[in-house]
Design an enzyme around this catalytic site. Structure first.
Site, PDB file in Angstrom:
ATOM      1  N   ARG A  23       0.845  -1.194   0.000  1.00 19.17           N
ATOM      2  CA  ARG A  23       0.000   0.000   0.000  1.00 19.17           C
ATOM      3  C   ARG A  23       0.885   1.250   0.000  1.00 19.17           C
ATOM      4  O   ARG A  23       2.093   1.164   0.164  1.00 19.17           O
ATOM      5  CB  ARG A  23      -0.959   0.002   1.188  1.00 19.17           C
ATOM      6  CG  ARG A  23      -0.291  -0.189   2.531  1.00 19.17           C
ATOM      7  CD  ARG A  23      -0.954   0.587   3.624  1.00 19.17           C
ATOM      8  NE  ARG A  23      -0.890   2.011   3.385  1.00 19.17           N
ATOM      9  CZ  ARG A  23       0.187   2.764   3.638  1.00 19.17           C
ATOM     10  NH1 ARG A  23       1.297   2.246   4.099  1.00 19.17           N
ATOM     11  NH2 ARG A  23       0.161   4.071   3.396  1.00 19.17           N
ATOM     12  N   GLY A  24       0.198   2.415  -0.157  1.00 21.41           N
ATOM     13  CA  GLY A  24       0.916   3.677  -0.302  1.00 21.41           C
ATOM     14  C   GLY A  24       1.026   3.959  -1.793  1.00 21.41           C
ATOM     15  O   GLY A  24       1.389   3.071  -2.572  1.00 21.41           O
ATOM     16  N   ALA A  25       0.684   5.212  -2.159  1.00 14.17           N
ATOM     17  CA  ALA A  25       0.596   5.531  -3.590  1.00 14.17           C
ATOM     18  C   ALA A  25       1.917   5.299  -4.329  1.00 14.17           C
ATOM     19  O   ALA A  25       1.923   4.813  -5.464  1.00 14.17           O
ATOM     20  CB  ALA A  25       0.127   6.976  -3.752  1.00 14.17           C
ATOM     21  N   ARG A  38      -6.710  -0.911  -7.655  1.00 13.15           N
ATOM     22  CA  ARG A  38      -7.201   0.153  -6.772  1.00 13.15           C
ATOM     23  C   ARG A  38      -7.521   1.362  -7.653  1.00 13.15           C
ATOM     24  O   ARG A  38      -6.700   1.754  -8.485  1.00 13.15           O
ATOM     25  CB  ARG A  38      -6.168   0.506  -5.688  1.00 13.15           C
ATOM     26  CG  ARG A  38      -5.976  -0.644  -4.695  1.00 13.15           C
ATOM     27  CD  ARG A  38      -5.262  -0.213  -3.437  1.00 13.15           C
ATOM     28  NE  ARG A  38      -6.092   0.595  -2.557  1.00 13.15           N
ATOM     29  CZ  ARG A  38      -5.610   1.243  -1.498  1.00 13.15           C
ATOM     30  NH1 ARG A  38      -4.321   1.207  -1.217  1.00 13.15           N
ATOM     31  NH2 ARG A  38      -6.415   1.951  -0.726  1.00 13.15           N
ATOM     32  N   CYS A  49      -2.036   9.359   8.170  1.00 14.43           N
ATOM     33  CA  CYS A  49      -1.779   8.129   7.422  1.00 14.43           C
ATOM     34  C   CYS A  49      -0.282   7.808   7.419  1.00 14.43           C
ATOM     35  O   CYS A  49       0.446   8.205   8.339  1.00 14.43           O
ATOM     36  CB  CYS A  49      -2.352   8.182   6.012  1.00 14.43           C
ATOM     37  SG  CYS A  49      -2.548   6.511   5.320  1.00 14.43           S
ATOM     38  N   ASP A  92      -2.676  10.748  -2.897  1.00 15.83           N
ATOM     39  CA  ASP A  92      -2.919   9.644  -3.834  1.00 15.83           C
ATOM     40  C   ASP A  92      -3.172  10.192  -5.223  1.00 15.83           C
ATOM     41  O   ASP A  92      -2.946   9.507  -6.221  1.00 15.83           O
ATOM     42  CB  ASP A  92      -4.088   8.779  -3.353  1.00 15.83           C
ATOM     43  CG  ASP A  92      -3.685   8.017  -2.094  1.00 15.83           C
ATOM     44  OD1 ASP A  92      -3.758   8.609  -0.994  1.00 15.83           O
ATOM     45  OD2 ASP A  92      -3.255   6.862  -2.211  1.00 15.83           O
ATOM     46  N   LYS A 133       1.887  11.722  -9.332  1.00 15.18           N
ATOM     47  CA  LYS A 133       0.597  11.599  -8.640  1.00 15.18           C
ATOM     48  C   LYS A 133      -0.403  12.651  -9.142  1.00 15.18           C
ATOM     49  O   LYS A 133      -1.533  12.717  -8.658  1.00 15.18           O
ATOM     50  CB  LYS A 133       0.798  11.715  -7.135  1.00 15.18           C
ATOM     51  CG  LYS A 133       1.588  10.527  -6.587  1.00 15.18           C
ATOM     52  CD  LYS A 133       1.890  10.660  -5.122  1.00 15.18           C
ATOM     53  CE  LYS A 133       2.724   9.464  -4.670  1.00 15.18           C
ATOM     54  NZ  LYS A 133       3.311   9.699  -3.345  1.00 15.18           N
TER      55      LYS A 133
HETATM   56  P1  RI2 Z   1       3.058   7.813  -0.313  1.00 16.72           P
HETATM   57  C1  RI2 Z   1      -1.794   6.092   1.024  1.00 16.72           C
HETATM   58  O1  RI2 Z   1      -2.891   5.349   0.602  1.00 16.72           O
HETATM   59  C2  RI2 Z   1      -2.178   7.237   1.940  1.00 16.72           C
HETATM   60  O2  RI2 Z   1      -3.371   7.884   1.569  1.00 16.72           O
HETATM   61  C3  RI2 Z   1      -0.962   8.109   1.780  1.00 16.72           C
HETATM   62  O3  RI2 Z   1      -1.151   9.422   2.266  1.00 16.72           O
HETATM   63  C4  RI2 Z   1      -0.786   8.052   0.270  1.00 16.72           C
HETATM   64  O4  RI2 Z   1      -1.067   6.684  -0.050  1.00 16.72           O
HETATM   65  C5  RI2 Z   1       0.526   8.502  -0.269  1.00 16.72           C
HETATM   66  O5  RI2 Z   1       1.546   7.664   0.185  1.00 16.72           O
HETATM   67  P2  RI2 Z   1      -3.203   3.822   1.108  1.00 16.72           P
HETATM   68  O6  RI2 Z   1      -2.504   2.920   0.113  1.00 16.72           O
HETATM   69  O7  RI2 Z   1       3.087   7.531  -1.782  1.00 16.72           O
HETATM   70  O8  RI2 Z   1      -2.736   3.634   2.517  1.00 16.72           O
HETATM   71  O9  RI2 Z   1       3.526   9.215   0.020  1.00 16.72           O
HETATM   72  O10 RI2 Z   1      -4.698   3.695   0.979  1.00 16.72           O
HETATM   73  O11 RI2 Z   1       3.790   6.756   0.494  1.00 16.72           O
END
Ligand code: RI2
Length: 309
Positions: free
Chosen positions: A16-18, A59, A125, A194, A230
């Protein structure tokens, strides 16, 4: 990790994480290209387009995912043959992964400049880009403190407080609903993204827009850390970004839910923060006002804007 396994891991949020999902998708396409044995270019392209569509479907909200796939697949149709096409995908993927990691380092340096010695920071987050700014500020010797939210229902805040603790950054861990109670103690709020839309609005983890509202009311600065990939090209043509809604069982256990037939759980994963509540966006190309978003899309994403559908 094989393609189908990567797609499952992104869908289930094991990855996870964008930024992380974008890099995982790029790596999966690269490895799938290597594992696809056909010597016929059309068959190779068809296989890669299928793989891209599978990853894209995992996603719906983080634009980092379709943007990364677009970057990795760029130039495929112009390849001389299957071998050439395979090389294009593999080189594009490696270049994307490298540039995505370099972008986080650049964002760390630029974002840390926004943090002053003695600042109290609020983050929400678990954003690699936002955390990189905070960690760099600490590395520069600034005395900082952080408020980190819990982030129901997935509790990504636990990941964040582990990282902050590892860097010996004094941290207050708070439930999401405590943000307004503490916002007057905060000097700057830093979130990730995101997706960034062409009007400068930011889509990020659910709760971000409430934090931005509280920050606005308290005259606390709110900044967003977001790599250029992004930013969402199709929003230039008026398209909106779907907000992922995940199963209610992530919020309320199924046995309890079954006792409450009149209750429907809603579980949107992201929300939209209007540009008016964001003071600046930190990208790897520099610090920009949200109104500069269309220029990032035009100048840094390599899209042919006349082809946007
Ligand atoms: P980075 C995450 O989504 C959060 O919303 C976080 O702020 C965003 O991605 C950006 O993350 P999720 O996958 O790319 O937890 O900066 O739903 O790590």
């Amino acid at each position: 990790m094989p393609l189908i396994r990567t797609a499952d891991a992104i869908r289930s949020m094991e990855i996870r994480g964008a930024g992380r999902i974008a890099r995982a998708a790029a790596a999966a396409l690269r490895d799938h290209a290597g594992a696809t044995e056909t010597t016929v270019k059309a068959a190779f392209c068809e296989e890669m387009n299928w793989a891209a569509a599978l990853l894209r479907s995992t996603r719906p909200t983080a634009v980092s995912l379709p943007n990364a796939i677009h970057i990795v697949m760029r130039g495929l149709e112009d390849a001389a043959d299957a071998e050439d096409a395979r090389g294009i995908v593999q080189r594009n993927a490696d270049a994307f992964i490298r540039s995505s990691e370099e972008a986080v380092s650049m964002i760390a340096t630029i974002g840390a400049n926004q943090i002053r010695d003695g600042d109290v920071i609020l983050t929400h987050c678990n954003s690699e880009a936002a955390l990189a700014c905070i960690i760099e500020a600490k590395r520069q010797g600034k005395k900082i403190e952080v408020y980190a939210t819990e982030v129901r229902p997935w509790n990504q805040g636990l990941l964040t407080i582990r990282v902050l603790n590892q860097h010996e950054i004094p941290t207050h861990y708070i439930v999401d609903s405590a943000v307004r109670a503490f916002i007057n103690d905060v000097d700057i709020a830093i979130a990730g993204a995101d997706a960034v839309c062409s009007d400068g609005s930011v889509i990020n983890k659910i709760g971000t827009s409430q934090i931005a509202l509280a920050a606005h009311e308290a005259r606390t600065r709110m900044i967003v850390a977001a790599e250029t990939y992004k930013f969402a090209p199709r929003t230039l043509a008026g398209h909106t970004i779907p907000i992922e809604e995940r199963p209610g069982s992530e919020v309320l256990a199924e046995d309890l839910a079954s006792e409450l037939p009149f209750v429907r759980v809603r579980n949107p994963v992201f929300d939209v923060t209007p540009a008016a509540y964001i003071d600046a966006i930190v990208t790897e190309t520099g610090l920009i006002p949200p109104s500069y978003a269309p220029f990032i899309i035009r100048d840094h994403l390599g899209w042919d804007l006349s082809m946007i559908r």
